[in-house]
Design a protein around this motif. Structure first.
Motif, PDB file in Angstrom:
ATOM      1  N   THR A  24     -12.124  -1.541   1.018  1.00 22.41           N
ATOM      2  CA  THR A  24     -10.699  -1.196   0.977  1.00 22.41           C
ATOM      3  C   THR A  24     -10.170  -0.888   2.368  1.00 22.41           C
ATOM      4  OG1 THR A  24     -10.941  -0.305  -1.257  1.00 22.41           O
ATOM      5  CG2 THR A  24      -8.976   0.358  -0.026  1.00 22.41           C
ATOM      6  N   GLU A  25     -10.928  -0.087   3.143  1.00 21.13           N
ATOM      7  CA  GLU A  25     -10.510   0.233   4.511  1.00 21.13           C
ATOM      8  C   GLU A  25     -10.411  -1.023   5.358  1.00 21.13           C
ATOM      9  OE1 GLU A  25     -12.209   4.569   5.728  1.00 21.13           O
ATOM     10  OE2 GLU A  25     -13.715   3.038   5.330  1.00 21.13           O
ATOM     11  N   ARG A  26     -11.352  -1.940   5.155  1.00 17.43           N
ATOM     12  CA  ARG A  26     -11.357  -3.167   5.968  1.00 17.43           C
ATOM     13  C   ARG A  26     -10.106  -3.994   5.691  1.00 17.43           C
ATOM     14  NH1 ARG A  26     -10.984  -5.994   9.429  1.00 17.43           N
ATOM     15  NH2 ARG A  26     -12.337  -7.664  10.173  1.00 17.43           N
ATOM     16  N   PHE A  27      -9.741  -4.134   4.424  1.00 15.97           N
ATOM     17  CA  PHE A  27      -8.523  -4.889   4.104  1.00 15.97           C
ATOM     18  C   PHE A  27      -7.283  -4.186   4.658  1.00 15.97           C
ATOM     19  CE2 PHE A  27     -10.855  -6.987   0.440  1.00 15.97           C
ATOM     20  CZ  PHE A  27     -10.746  -8.264   0.952  1.00 15.97           C
ATOM     21  N   ARG A  28      -7.242  -2.863   4.558  1.00 11.56           N
ATOM     22  CA  ARG A  28      -6.082  -2.141   5.096  1.00 11.56           C
ATOM     23  C   ARG A  28      -5.955  -2.347   6.603  1.00 11.56           C
ATOM     24  NH1 ARG A  28      -6.951   3.385   1.525  1.00 11.56           N
ATOM     25  NH2 ARG A  28      -5.839   2.669  -0.340  1.00 11.56           N
TER      26      ARG A  28
END
Length: 355
Positions: A24-28
């Protein structure tokens, strides 16, 4: 010259700190960087497509749709759309929808894709991947331009007076052909009067320049005006700092981690030291003037009007990453825009298109 930021959305530990962000952090981070790219004045932002470790970029139209909602003017690129793996009808539906959601900011870069794992996932072989890419592109092109399509081929069921919805916002979509070493890709581009995007990442510039020359020869062979040929090119990495010493020392652990990862996979690096990579590869690490000089030298061989930089932090801190991009836009981009004229991208649509 025009400038893109591009990511393949690799999901790996930070090469300096070792920290692995959550998915999730990577996509954000990808979306936030696209917003930053627009804020700083980059012309485009690209999301690659891979279907294997360590990448999580299996669905570019979904990621780009979210970016479209967070931005207003920046062009949205795929880098690349792997038409050798996809059903062209389904790919058309996804990207025609994205074309509307982005107000006509979409640009496709297509290619066969890389990696044995993703080829196995989609049952594509080395023997048929180029035919699949060509057939998929030619059907996709017709679906985009024609309201009803009758077609038959080898790799998907035939179509008879088929309608595909929604109809696109841009009726003349620009489709780039991404290529690293393949004459098949550049010949297909030249035949249809399309631009190419040279990978220009893994090797010295000579093989890429040779391929671009072949593209221009085939372009003329197919009867197109040589002045209309359009070339983009990639880079192997990027970090700008006030001095070359500062840039290299900051990037040194990042480059060392890259070498270690290659050797762990049994791959001997083409550029065994950072000094060699700065000198001979497309890596843009240095002071603003060094980066300007290097791009101008490469332009002499490639004649490219568009260049992409790596969008990801790649081991840089948030502050280093932003400062590097800001320095590029403040001191590198204005000079290259002046020295290398480029054709404009289409502006975002401002009025509804009746369908």
């Amino acid at each position: 010259m025009k400038f893109l930021l591009v990511t393949l959305i690799a999901h790996l530990p930070d090469p300096v700190t070792g920290r692995l962000r959550s998915t999730t952090e990577r996509f954000r981070a990808v979306v936030d960087t696209a917003v930053l790219a627009e804020e700083l004045g980059f012309d485009g932002y690209g999301v690659g497509e891979r279907h294997e470790r360590p990448f999580i970029s299996s669905s570019p139209p979904v990621v780009l749709s979210h970016i479209a909602a967070r931005t207003r003017t920046i062009r949205l690129f795929t880098a690349v759309t792997t038409l050798s793996l996809l059903d062209p009808v389904r790919a058309y539906e996804d990207y025609a929808t994205l074309d509307h959601l982005s107000d006509g900011r979409l640009e496709l870069i297509i290619g066969k894709g890389n990696g044995t794992a993703q080829a196995q996932l989609f049952h594509v072989t080395a023997e048929d991947q180029w035919d699949r890419n060509r057939e998929g592109y030619e059907l996709f092109r017709r679906l985009w331009r024609e309201d009803r399509v009758t077609w038959s081929g080898r790799y998907r069921p035939s179509l008879t007076e088929a309608e595909t919805w929604p109809r696109p916002r841009q009726r003349q979509l620009r489709i780039w052909h991404g290529s690293a070493t393949s004459r098949e890709s550049v010949d297909l581009a030249a035949r249809h009067g399309d631009p190419i995007f040279s990978a220009n990442v893994l090797n010295p510039i000579e093989p890429y320049a040779q391929l671009v020359r072949h593209y221009r020869q085939r372009w003329a062979h197919y009867g197109h005006d040589p002045a209309d040929a359009l070339v983009g090119a990639g880079t192997a990495g990027f970090h700008a700092a006030r001095t070359s010493q500062e840039a290299v020392e900051t990037y040194r652990p990042i480059f060392a981690a890259r070498l270690a990862a290659l050797r762990q996979r049994g791959v001997e690096p083409v550029f065994p030291t950072i000094a060699d990579a700065v000198a001979r590869s497309s890596l843009l690490v240095g002071s603003p003037q060094q980066i300007i000089d290097k791009v101008l030298r490469q332009h002499e061989q490639l004649g490219h009007e568009v260049i992409h930089l790596q969008a990801d932090h790649d081991g840089l801190t948030d502050e280093q990453h932003r400062q590097s991009l800001e320095l590029f836009q403040a001191e590198v981009a204005p000079v290259l825009r002046r020295e290398i004229p480029s054709r404009p991208f289409r502006p975002p649509a401002t009025a509804a298109v009746p369908l």
